[in-house]
Motif scaffolding. Structure first.
Motif, mmCIF file in Angstrom:
data_model
loop_
_atom_site.group_PDB
_atom_site.id
_atom_site.type_symbol
_atom_site.label_atom_id
_atom_site.label_comp_id
_atom_site.label_asym_id
_atom_site.label_seq_id
_atom_site.Cartn_x
_atom_site.Cartn_y
_atom_site.Cartn_z
ATOM 1 N N SER A 48 0.814 -1.216 0.000
ATOM 2 C CA SER A 48 0.000 0.000 0.000
ATOM 3 C C SER A 48 0.848 1.266 0.000
ATOM 4 C CB SER A 48 -0.925 0.018 1.221
ATOM 5 O OG SER A 48 -0.209 0.325 2.410
ATOM 6 N N LEU A 49 2.147 1.124 0.251
ATOM 7 C CA LEU A 49 3.006 2.303 0.334
ATOM 8 C C LEU A 49 3.003 3.060 -0.988
ATOM 9 C CD1 LEU A 49 6.036 0.669 2.170
ATOM 10 C CD2 LEU A 49 4.341 2.226 3.174
ATOM 11 N N GLY A 50 2.891 4.370 -0.899
ATOM 12 C CA GLY A 50 2.864 5.192 -2.095
ATOM 13 C C GLY A 50 1.527 5.219 -2.794
ATOM 14 N N GLY A 51 0.561 4.486 -2.260
ATOM 15 C CA GLY A 51 -0.750 4.447 -2.881
ATOM 16 C C GLY A 51 -1.822 5.079 -2.016
ATOM 17 N N GLU A 52 -3.034 5.039 -2.515
ATOM 18 C CA GLU A 52 -4.192 5.560 -1.793
ATOM 19 C C GLU A 52 -4.870 4.407 -1.053
ATOM 20 O OE1 GLU A 52 -8.567 7.607 -2.693
ATOM 21 O OE2 GLU A 52 -7.353 6.777 -4.325
ATOM 22 N N VAL A 53 -5.075 4.569 0.239
ATOM 23 C CA VAL A 53 -5.731 3.553 1.060
ATOM 24 C C VAL A 53 -7.080 4.107 1.503
ATOM 25 C CG1 VAL A 53 -5.588 2.120 3.127
ATOM 26 C CG2 VAL A 53 -3.508 2.670 1.839
ATOM 27 N N ARG A 54 -8.166 3.379 1.195
ATOM 28 C CA ARG A 54 -9.506 3.852 1.527
ATOM 29 C C ARG A 54 -10.267 2.777 2.281
ATOM 30 N NH1 ARG A 54 -13.050 4.493 -2.583
ATOM 31 N NH2 ARG A 54 -11.838 3.183 -4.015
ATOM 32 N N ALA A 55 -11.013 3.202 3.280
ATOM 33 C CA ALA A 55 -11.895 2.301 4.006
ATOM 34 C C ALA A 55 -13.226 2.226 3.273
ATOM 35 C CB ALA A 55 -12.092 2.786 5.432
ATOM 36 N N LEU A 56 -13.615 1.021 2.875
ATOM 37 C CA LEU A 56 -14.906 0.795 2.236
ATOM 38 C C LEU A 56 -15.827 0.101 3.227
ATOM 39 C CD1 LEU A 56 -13.715 -0.530 -1.245
ATOM 40 C CD2 LEU A 56 -14.174 1.831 -0.563
ATOM 41 N N ALA A 57 -17.063 -0.142 2.812
ATOM 42 C CA ALA A 57 -18.002 -0.866 3.659
ATOM 43 C C ALA A 57 -17.636 -2.342 3.650
ATOM 44 C CB ALA A 57 -19.429 -0.655 3.163
ATOM 45 N N GLY A 58 -16.874 -2.771 4.645
ATOM 46 C CA GLY A 58 -16.520 -4.173 4.750
ATOM 47 C C GLY A 58 -15.171 -4.567 4.201
ATOM 48 N N ALA A 59 -14.334 -3.594 3.832
ATOM 49 C CA ALA A 59 -13.013 -3.922 3.296
ATOM 50 C C ALA A 59 -12.144 -2.668 3.272
ATOM 51 C CB ALA A 59 -13.117 -4.506 1.896
ATOM 52 N N THR A 60 -10.870 -2.879 3.017
ATOM 53 C CA THR A 60 -9.929 -1.786 2.784
ATOM 54 C C THR A 60 -9.445 -1.879 1.349
ATOM 55 O OG1 THR A 60 -9.203 -1.725 5.088
ATOM 56 C CG2 THR A 60 -7.718 -0.780 3.457
ATOM 57 N N ALA A 61 -9.436 -0.750 0.646
ATOM 58 C CA ALA A 61 -9.030 -0.709 -0.754
ATOM 59 C C ALA A 61 -7.707 0.017 -0.889
ATOM 60 C CB ALA A 61 -10.094 -0.006 -1.597
ATOM 61 N N VAL A 62 -6.840 -0.503 -1.755
ATOM 62 C CA VAL A 62 -5.541 0.106 -2.025
ATOM 63 C C VAL A 62 -5.415 0.329 -3.524
ATOM 64 C CG1 VAL A 62 -3.034 -0.174 -1.908
ATOM 65 C CG2 VAL A 62 -4.473 -0.990 -0.022
ATOM 66 N N ARG A 63 -4.978 1.523 -3.895
ATOM 67 C CA ARG A 63 -4.769 1.823 -5.310
ATOM 68 C C ARG A 63 -3.457 2.581 -5.470
ATOM 69 N NH1 ARG A 63 -5.442 5.837 -9.180
ATOM 70 N NH2 ARG A 63 -6.136 5.077 -11.236
ATOM 71 N N ASN A 64 -2.569 2.031 -6.279
ATOM 72 C CA ASN A 64 -1.291 2.664 -6.593
ATOM 73 C C ASN A 64 -1.399 3.279 -7.983
ATOM 74 O OD1 ASN A 64 1.409 3.200 -7.402
ATOM 75 N ND2 ASN A 64 2.172 1.723 -5.899
ATOM 76 N N ALA A 65 -1.373 4.604 -8.051
ATOM 77 C CA ALA A 65 -1.577 5.294 -9.322
ATOM 78 C C ALA A 65 -0.473 5.003 -10.329
ATOM 79 C CB ALA A 65 -1.675 6.802 -9.079
ATOM 80 N N ALA A 66 0.682 4.521 -9.865
ATOM 81 C CA ALA A 66 1.783 4.239 -10.779
ATOM 82 C C ALA A 66 1.457 3.076 -11.715
ATOM 83 C CB ALA A 66 3.058 3.933 -9.990
ATOM 84 N N ALA A 67 0.630 2.131 -11.257
ATOM 85 C CA ALA A 67 0.264 0.976 -12.083
ATOM 86 C C ALA A 67 -1.071 0.432 -11.601
ATOM 87 C CB ALA A 67 1.344 -0.097 -12.020
ATOM 88 N N PRO A 68 -2.163 1.176 -11.817
ATOM 89 C CA PRO A 68 -3.464 0.785 -11.263
ATOM 90 C C PRO A 68 -4.019 -0.516 -11.827
ATOM 91 C CG PRO A 68 -3.691 2.624 -12.796
ATOM 92 C CD PRO A 68 -2.227 2.439 -12.568
ATOM 93 N N ASP A 69 -3.557 -0.943 -13.006
ATOM 94 C CA ASP A 69 -4.084 -2.164 -13.606
ATOM 95 C C ASP A 69 -3.324 -3.416 -13.174
ATOM 96 O OD1 ASP A 69 -6.025 -0.760 -15.009
ATOM 97 O OD2 ASP A 69 -4.692 -0.387 -16.705
ATOM 98 N N HIS A 70 -2.259 -3.223 -12.425
ATOM 99 C CA HIS A 70 -1.495 -4.375 -11.946
ATOM 100 C C HIS A 70 -2.187 -4.968 -10.725
ATOM 101 C CE1 HIS A 70 1.840 -6.634 -10.099
ATOM 102 N NE2 HIS A 70 2.319 -6.713 -11.317
ATOM 103 N N PRO A 71 -2.186 -6.304 -10.547
ATOM 104 C CA PRO A 71 -2.877 -6.915 -9.401
ATOM 105 C C PRO A 71 -2.393 -6.415 -8.041
ATOM 106 C CG PRO A 71 -2.370 -8.590 -11.033
ATOM 107 C CD PRO A 71 -1.691 -7.331 -11.492
ATOM 108 N N LEU A 72 -1.143 -5.980 -7.950
ATOM 109 C CA LEU A 72 -0.651 -5.422 -6.701
ATOM 110 C C LEU A 72 -0.776 -3.906 -6.660
ATOM 111 C CD1 LEU A 72 2.507 -7.661 -6.184
ATOM 112 C CD2 LEU A 72 0.390 -7.700 -4.853
ATOM 113 N N GLY A 73 -1.322 -3.332 -7.718
ATOM 114 C CA GLY A 73 -1.523 -1.889 -7.742
ATOM 115 C C GLY A 73 -2.922 -1.484 -7.322
ATOM 116 N N THR A 74 -3.885 -2.388 -7.450
ATOM 117 C CA THR A 74 -5.262 -2.128 -7.044
ATOM 118 C C THR A 74 -5.829 -3.402 -6.433
ATOM 119 O OG1 THR A 74 -5.539 -0.556 -8.872
ATOM 120 C CG2 THR A 74 -7.528 -1.323 -7.791
#
Length: 253
Positions: free
Chosen positions: A15-41
């Motif tokens: 999650s480092l360098g990415g956006e971490v958001r609390a959703l209803a029932g989970a935590t979401a991580v998105r790395n803008a450097a490679a959002p389509d990569h499985p470890l980027g989102t």
């Protein structure tokens, strides 16, 4: 070190360098450097069985932990998300590690990252051949390296050199709450079985400990040989961790 502590260290690293958001029932991580990569989102800390709204998003991977409802994981399996299994190991704080016997240089510029990409490309082709699948694209390798570069200055990639050429790489992170992480240990085929991997581990663990991480965790594929090297080094098995990757069409769970 318990399963939950190591699992959290793993997802926090990605999650480092990415956006971490609390959703209803989970935590979401998105790395803008490679959002389509499985470890980027990806999704982690999944705590609800009502996962259809979550999977309607852009997520490519879902991490499962001991507190994930079994029915949620079952829905991922039902709707053809591909299971990936990883062995988590940890080096206790009281485990002695010899100091490195040779130098390793940190990756600090484009030239260094080009070397990392060269090694990653070899790693990807070897992994795909080992698993009997088609070779992934050059773009997939580029995205994988972009994710790593986007982790930020808290993560250090180190390069080992032998005979004037780059022989291998490793990532090290001092972590949080006293748990550091070693990732992406890879040695060029031409330099294997010469102690390069062990030397990279010594560098990575020493680096993390000097920055405040008495305990250090590492992950390994359950069906690959590096797990034995890590165990001989002093890492002890903690848990088998599961995640699910979307490799076909959008899941409908």
């Amino acid at each position: 070190m318990d399963e939950r502590t190591v699992g959290r260290a793993m997802w926090r690293f990605w999650s480092l360098g990415g956006e971490v958001r609390a959703l209803a029932g989970a935590t979401a991580v998105r790395n803008a450097a490679a959002p389509d990569h499985p470890l980027g989102t990806f999704l982690c800390e999944l705590r609800t069985e009502e996962i259809a709204p979550l999977l309607a998003g852009p997520f490519r991977r879902v991490l499962v932990d001991p507190d994930t409802p079994p029915a949620a994981e079952a829905q991922l399996a039902l709707h053809d998300w591909k299971l990936d299994v990883q062995l988590h190991l940890a080096l206790p704080a009281d485990a002695a590690v010899d100091p490195p016997a040779s130098a390793a240089r940190p990756v600090v510029d484009d030239a260094g990252w080009a070397e990392v990409r060269r090694l990653f490309r070899i790693d990807h082709l070897e992994e795909d051949a080992r698993r009997g699948r088609s070779a992934r694209s050059e773009a997939a390798t580029t995205a994988a390296v972009a994710v790593r570069r986007g982790l930020g200055p808290g993560v250090t990639y180190l390069l080992a050199e032998r005979s004037g050429e780059v022989a291998g790489c490793v990532a090290t992170w001092p972590g949080e709450d006293g748990v550091g992480l070693v990732e992406d240990v890879f040695v060029h085929p031409g330099h294997r079985h010469r102690g390069v991997a062990s030397e990279l581990l010594r560098h990575a663990v020493t680096h993390a400990r000097r920055r405040g991480a008495p305990c250090v965790a590492i992950g390994a594929e359950v069906g690959d040989t590096p797990k034995h090297l890590y165990n001989r080094f002093g890492f002890r098995p903690v848990a088998v961790a599961r995640s699910y990757e979307l490799t076909t069409g959008r899941g409908t769970a």
